[in-house]
Design a protein around this motif. Structure first.
Motif, PDB file in Angstrom:
ATOM      1  N   LEU A 129       0.828  -1.211   0.000  1.00  0.00           N
ATOM      2  CA  LEU A 129       0.000   0.000   0.000  1.00  0.00           C
ATOM      3  C   LEU A 129       0.862   1.260   0.000  1.00  0.00           C
ATOM      4  CD1 LEU A 129      -2.878  -0.940   2.480  1.00  0.00           C
ATOM      5  CD2 LEU A 129      -3.033  -0.693  -0.003  1.00  0.00           C
ATOM      6  N   PRO A 211      -5.182   8.622   4.894  1.00  0.00           N
ATOM      7  CA  PRO A 211      -5.593   7.362   5.540  1.00  0.00           C
ATOM      8  C   PRO A 211      -7.020   6.945   5.173  1.00  0.00           C
ATOM      9  CG  PRO A 211      -4.462   8.772   7.110  1.00  0.00           C
ATOM     10  CD  PRO A 211      -4.694   9.607   5.897  1.00  0.00           C
ATOM     11  N   LYS A 212      -7.917   7.917   5.053  1.00  0.00           N
ATOM     12  CA  LYS A 212      -9.296   7.590   4.714  1.00  0.00           C
ATOM     13  C   LYS A 212      -9.406   7.072   3.285  1.00  0.00           C
ATOM     14  CE  LYS A 212     -13.993   9.450   5.129  1.00  0.00           C
ATOM     15  NZ  LYS A 212     -14.783  10.649   5.495  1.00  0.00           N
ATOM     16  N   MET A 214      -7.046   5.502   1.593  1.00  0.00           N
ATOM     17  CA  MET A 214      -6.459   4.164   1.552  1.00  0.00           C
ATOM     18  C   MET A 214      -7.377   3.146   2.212  1.00  0.00           C
ATOM     19  SD  MET A 214      -2.466   5.068   2.358  1.00  0.00           S
ATOM     20  CE  MET A 214      -1.916   3.412   2.024  1.00  0.00           C
ATOM     21  N   TYR A 215      -8.051   3.534   3.294  1.00  0.00           N
ATOM     22  CA  TYR A 215      -8.914   2.600   4.011  1.00  0.00           C
ATOM     23  C   TYR A 215     -10.215   2.324   3.261  1.00  0.00           C
ATOM     24  CZ  TYR A 215     -11.892   0.695   7.692  1.00  0.00           C
ATOM     25  OH  TYR A 215     -12.747  -0.091   8.409  1.00  0.00           O
ATOM     26  N   ARG A 216     -10.808   3.354   2.656  1.00  0.00           N
ATOM     27  CA  ARG A 216     -12.126   3.207   2.046  1.00  0.00           C
ATOM     28  C   ARG A 216     -12.071   2.792   0.583  1.00  0.00           C
ATOM     29  NH1 ARG A 216     -16.423   7.712   2.921  1.00  0.00           N
ATOM     30  NH2 ARG A 216     -17.579   6.007   1.938  1.00  0.00           N
ATOM     31  N   LEU A 219      -7.778  -0.170   0.064  1.00  0.00           N
ATOM     32  CA  LEU A 219      -7.669  -1.411   0.828  1.00  0.00           C
ATOM     33  C   LEU A 219      -8.727  -2.454   0.461  1.00  0.00           C
ATOM     34  CD1 LEU A 219      -6.253  -2.969   3.073  1.00  0.00           C
ATOM     35  CD2 LEU A 219      -7.757  -1.840   4.722  1.00  0.00           C
TER      36      LEU A 219
END
Length: 309
Positions: A129, A211-212, A214-216, A219
């Motif tokens: 990532l 981060p949001k 990459m997370y939503r 990922l």
């Protein structure tokens, strides 16, 4: 009511509407667990793989109840006994029960395979990532991964074992280092592809935090290929552990593992081939079963493959 229906309604009322460009869904339609199970169970080979894998897990869990012999107990008076009601697969050159050693060896092989798959998937996911999303990190990280992959996995694991000594934890750590670059490159490729999608660029333009994003957005799209890769890593880790133990660079000989059992039978191949043959068959069937599970997951999670079924 969908956006197209609302648009037609407003036009019918006489309003002048300028439709916005259609953007792809942030989250593509996800398959339900029931649908995935249905796709997997259509393959007889996958059903066989799941059945064998579950059977091996149960054997590893209930190993103390499946044999009455200590796998490490040495009994010179009963060495090289043929199969009997007392010793189902006979005994080895030290009088140890081969059946008990094979049963307990299931614990070692499955433990190494599953733990390596989990660790390498987690670390490889994190590295992939970072490399796929942050372009300034891509070059240094991938050159490091290429350097690790340029060394044959067996030689790298042997070098690490020579430096730190032989134990179950050391074997797991050595094989994990070998498998991390393969997982990282897979995740990096997926992240690079998703990074260029319109909805990700729109999220960046809207000021969404990294981060949001990459997370939503990134990922979730890596989970399907990562799950498939994890099954292959598990099978490869089991095979590599057996190779290391067979050549004497893995788990200590006192610990019953399929590689150690085969190593003990090398000198007795001509007079008692079962010492090598039985654990080799167990290892081959287990690796085949796990690979079949991976193929089933690939077919179920890839829409293009699912349409062919």
């Amino acid at each position: 009511m969908t956006s197209q229906a609302r648009l037609k309604r407003d036009i019918a009322k006489g309003g002048e509407i300028v439709p916005a460009p259609e953007l792809p869904d942030v989250f593509p339609p996800q398959r339900t667990l029931t649908g995935l199970a249905g796709l997997v169970w259509r393959h007889k080979a996958v059903c066989f793989g799941i059945f064998i894998t579950l059977a091996m897990i149960l054997i590893a869990v209930f190993a103390p109840y499946l044999t009455k012999h200590d796998p490490s107990a040495i009994a010179p008076m009963t060495r090289l006994r043929p199969p009997s009601a007392e010793h189902y697969f006979g005994t080895d050159m030290l009088g140890r029960d081969i059946y008990a050693r094979v049963i307990y060896g299931t614990r070692v092989s499955l433990s190494v395979g599953f733990v390596v798959a989990i660790l390498s998937s987690g670390v490889g996911l994190f590295i992939g990532l970072l490399s796929g999303y942050f372009r300034w990190l891509d070059g240094p990280i991938m050159r490091l991964m290429d350097g690790v992959m340029s060394i044959p996995g067996v030689l790298l694991a042997i070098a690490m074992m020579a430096l730190s000594g032989g134990s179950l934890g050391t074997v797991i750590a050595a094989i994990t280092v070998v498998e991390i670059p393969r997982v990282a490159r897979l995740v990096r490729g997926v992240a690079l592809s998703i990074r260029e999608q319109a909805y990700v660029e729109a999220a960046i333009a809207a000021g969404t935090s990294t981060p949001k994003i990459m997370y939503r957005h990134i990922l979730p799209n890596t989970m399907a290929p990562l799950m498939v890769q994890a099954t292959y890593v598990c099978a490869a880790a089991m095979l590599l552990e057996s190779i290391l133990s067979f050549i004497g660079a893995g788990i200590p000989p006192s610990v019953p593992s399929w590689g150690n059992i085969m190593a003990d039978g090398r000198a007795l191949w001509q007079i008692k081939p079962a010492i090598i043959f039985i654990p080799a068959v167990a290892l081959s069937i287990t690796i085949l079963a796990i690979n079949l599970v991976g193929d089933g997951l690939r077919d179920a999670l890839d829409p293009r493959m699912a349409r062919k079924v």
